[in-house]
Design a protein around this motif. Structure first.
Motif, PDB file in Angstrom:
ATOM      1  N   SER A  88       2.417  -5.132  -2.072  1.00 39.06           N
ATOM      2  CA  SER A  88       2.782  -5.362  -0.660  1.00 39.06           C
ATOM      3  C   SER A  88       4.275  -5.678  -0.551  1.00 39.06           C
ATOM      4  N   ILE A  89       5.073  -4.655  -0.800  1.00 38.82           N
ATOM      5  CA  ILE A  89       6.523  -4.757  -0.673  1.00 38.82           C
ATOM      6  C   ILE A  89       6.920  -3.838   0.480  1.00 38.82           C
ATOM      7  N   THR A  90       7.421  -4.417   1.530  1.00 40.45           N
ATOM      8  CA  THR A  90       7.818  -3.640   2.706  1.00 40.45           C
ATOM      9  C   THR A  90       8.828  -2.570   2.291  1.00 40.45           C
ATOM     10  N   GLY A  91       8.539  -1.332   2.654  1.00 43.62           N
ATOM     11  CA  GLY A  91       9.435  -0.220   2.360  1.00 43.62           C
ATOM     12  C   GLY A  91       9.177   0.473   1.033  1.00 43.62           C
TER      13      GLY A  91
ATOM     14  N   PRO B 218      13.567  -2.680  -1.657  1.00 39.20           N
ATOM     15  CA  PRO B 218      12.542  -1.971  -2.425  1.00 39.20           C
ATOM     16  C   PRO B 218      13.133  -0.875  -3.316  1.00 39.20           C
TER      17      PRO B 218
END
Length: 190
Positions: A161-164, A112
């Motif tokens: 919705s991108i983890t991190g 990210p």
């Protein structure tokens, strides 16, 4: 002022990290293309490349930023007329600075973080190519442009919705506050 670094002793991305760079480039390109509502043909007209430290010339390696955009005059092979010249941009990732930030801020994750950096640099390129901003602007205008590009980058990435990514946006929130303080001070001095 940009300080050029000797590249031989600087940390570069590993093979596994290079796969993350490649994936982050694809994500960033798609997001910026969608944000500016550009077709594939329009997107390809903005000629640029992304390079990491291992492939940078010494003058493309700098101390401080995580990346920089360098502009070159491109020309098709065997095209000799001045009308054939076009702007070619290179996003120069500074592996050592990125990896150092990850070590200093354990809440950050490479994918990210790179996506943010690449979206940011691609927004610069689109803005230069569309003449929203001059490449060689005065320093005070460059600072204002940095603030604008960080705001655009945030709006592109916020709610994805991108983890991190929430941690990355929090990391840059302090930069945005500091940049606004500098801009406010400069306007009060003028």
């Amino acid at each position: 002022m940009v300080i050029v670094l000797e590249t031989t002793a600087l940390e570069t991305f590993s093979a596994d990290q290079m796969m993350i760079v490649d994936h982050s480039v694809a994500i960033a390109e798609e997001m910026v293309c969608n944000y500016y509502k550009m077709s594939a043909n329009q997107w390809l007209r903005h000629r640029y490349d992304v390079k990491t430290l291992a492939d940078l010339a010494p003058e493309e390696t700098v101390k401080g930023p995580f990346a920089q955009v360098v502009r070159y005059a491109g020309r098709q092979h065997e095209a000799f007329l001045g009308s054939a010249v076009y702007d070619f941009y290179k996003i120069c990732l500074q592996d050592n600075a990125i990896l150092g930030a990850l070590r200093a801020s354990p809440i950050l994750v490479l994918s990210p973080f790179l996506t943010y950096i690449l979206v940011h640099e691609l927004v610069h390129i689109v803005r230069f190519a569309k003449f929203y901003q001059q490449f060689h602007a005065p320093p005070e205008e460059k600072q204002k442009e940095e603030s604008r590009v960080h705001e655009i980058t945030r709006s592109i990435l916020h709610g994805r919705s991108i983890t991190g990514m929430a941690n990355v946006l929090d990391y840059y929130a302090q930069w945005r506050a500091d940049a606004q303080d500098v801009a406010d001070t400069n306007e009060n001095i003028s």
